[in-house]
Design an enzyme around this catalytic site. Structure first.
Site, short mmCIF file in Angstrom:
data_model
loop_
_atom_site.label_atom_id
_atom_site.label_comp_id
_atom_site.label_asym_id
_atom_site.label_seq_id
_atom_site.Cartn_x
_atom_site.Cartn_y
_atom_site.Cartn_z
N HIS A 255 -59.46 -47.77 -47.94
CA HIS A 255 -58.60 -46.61 -47.70
C HIS A 255 -57.39 -47.06 -46.89
CE1 HIS A 255 -61.08 -46.77 -44.09
NE2 HIS A 255 -60.29 -45.91 -43.47
N HIS B 113 -56.06 -46.21 -43.91
CA HIS B 113 -55.93 -46.22 -42.46
C HIS B 113 -55.65 -47.66 -42.03
CE1 HIS B 113 -58.20 -42.19 -41.67
NE2 HIS B 113 -56.90 -42.02 -41.85
N ASP C 57 -56.30 -49.77 -39.75
CA ASP C 57 -57.28 -50.77 -39.33
C ASP C 57 -58.03 -51.38 -40.51
OD1 ASP C 57 -58.32 -48.12 -39.52
OD2 ASP C 57 -60.14 -48.71 -38.48
N HIS C 58 -57.72 -50.93 -41.73
CA HIS C 58 -58.37 -51.48 -42.91
C HIS C 58 -57.40 -52.21 -43.85
CE1 HIS C 58 -62.40 -49.58 -42.41
NE2 HIS C 58 -61.67 -48.83 -41.58
N HIS D 265 -64.09 -39.11 -46.10
CA HIS D 265 -63.28 -39.46 -44.94
C HIS D 265 -62.04 -38.56 -44.92
CE1 HIS D 265 -62.46 -41.88 -41.54
NE2 HIS D 265 -61.47 -42.59 -42.05
N ASP E 285 -65.51 -46.18 -44.00
CA ASP E 285 -65.46 -45.03 -43.11
C ASP E 285 -65.88 -43.76 -43.84
OD1 ASP E 285 -64.28 -47.06 -41.74
OD2 ASP E 285 -62.58 -45.89 -41.02
N HIS F 80 -67.86 -51.24 -37.59
CA HIS F 80 -66.80 -50.26 -37.33
C HIS F 80 -67.04 -49.56 -36.00
CE1 HIS F 80 -63.95 -46.90 -38.17
NE2 HIS F 80 -63.30 -47.87 -38.78
#
Length: 305
Positions: free
Chosen positions: A62, A64, A66-67, A142, A212, A270
């Site tokens: 996805h 976001h 941090d990914h 999510h 997530d 995570h």
């Protein structure tokens, strides 16, 4: 053939001094599959001496940061170091636009082709297949479109018992025996039973990556009896309400899902940066599912045949 997972990062939202954003490398045979690519991923690849030019596919769960914030930098390094082989990127809508803009305004003209595969994150669907494995999306729940990934080895051939093979067999017949068929004559009569001259095939292995997501029991049909399951565990269970509000899961919920799915091995990751000590998360999960480990940077998890 190797089937092993290397953890590059396991922190959520913001990195900490000793934990990096989400990234993993799944090695299957001689291929590297990169799963998510948080900030600093290429530094982790160098630290653990993983040759990024061998990465064939990258899967982004996805959008976001941090990914995927490490993706543009990694691709740029591949370019600067002379990569020629096409790179396949699997991700949600918008990923190709983001990368194209970054490369456009930096004046980067890649030496190699980026092949984008836009994913439908709402369903279970095959997105990749070669002679050895299949990869399917797993729908997550999510705050933005998000999916996990299920890697499965295909059925393996049956080993032939050479000393039991008659001399009259031709190469096409040997191939049919390897794939479980009996040998018949022109009239359809069995002249050689497969079970008499072959052994059981080696077990096909599997890895499921659940990115997530809120706790989602309806994932069970996709996860049942997988060898290795990674599931996010951002919080301990005393923060279950916060986990639900932020579309995340607790360590106990991850373990409950693993137990219900009868998986062989659970990894949790995570982790929120609030946890300087991760032992409470591990203890909580192990109370429900004993075969649980932390997805700590540098850890390698091998799946045996």
């Amino acid at each position: 053939m190797d089937f092993e997972l290397r953890i590059l990062g396991s922190s959520s939202a913001t990195p900490s001094a000793n934990r990096h954003h989400t990234a993993q490398v799944l090695t299957i045979g001689n291929q590297y599959h990169l799963v998510d690519c948080g900030e600093g991923t290429q530094m982790q690849l160098m630290l653990y001496k993983i040759k990024h030019q061998r990465i064939c596919n990258i899967y982004i769960s996805h959008l976001h940061g941090d990914h995927y914030f490490g993706l543009a930098g990694l691709i740029s390094t591949m370019h600067l170091q002379g990569r020629q082989t096409p790179l396949h990127l699997f991700g949600p809508p918008g990923l190709s636009e983001i990368l194209s803009l970054q490369f456009k305004y930096s004046g980067t003209n890649l030496n190699f082709k980026l092949v984008f595969h836009e994913l439908d994150t709402t369903c279970y669907k095959k997105i990749f297949e070669d002679k050895g494995i299949t990869v399917h999306t797993i729908p997550m729940e999510h705050r933005v479109p998000c999916c996990g990934f299920l890697f499965r080895e295909k059925q393996k051939p049956r080993p032939l018992i050479k000393e039991k093979l008659p001399d009259f067999l031709r190469p096409p017949q040997l191939v049919r025996l390897k794939w479980g068929e009996d040998i018949k004559d022109e009239a359809g009569n069995i002249i050689l039973r497969n079970s008499d001259v072959t052994l059981e095939p080696k077990r096909s292995r599997s890895y499921a990556y659940c990115a997530d997501s809120r706790y989602k029991p309806d994932l069970l049909p996709y996860l049942r009896q997988v060898d290795l399951l990674y599931h996010e565990a951002t919080f301990t269970d005393d923060l279950r309400e916060r986990a639900d509000y932020t579309f995340h899961s607790t360590a106990r919920q991850a373990a409950e899902l693993a137990a219900a799915a009868q998986v062989r091995h659970l990894l949790i990751g995570h982790f929120s940066v609030r946890y300087k000590d991760l032992s409470p998360l591990l203890q909580e999960a192990q109370e429900v599912f004993t075969k649980t480990d932390l997805a700590i940077e540098g850890s390698i998890f091998c799946v045996r045949e």
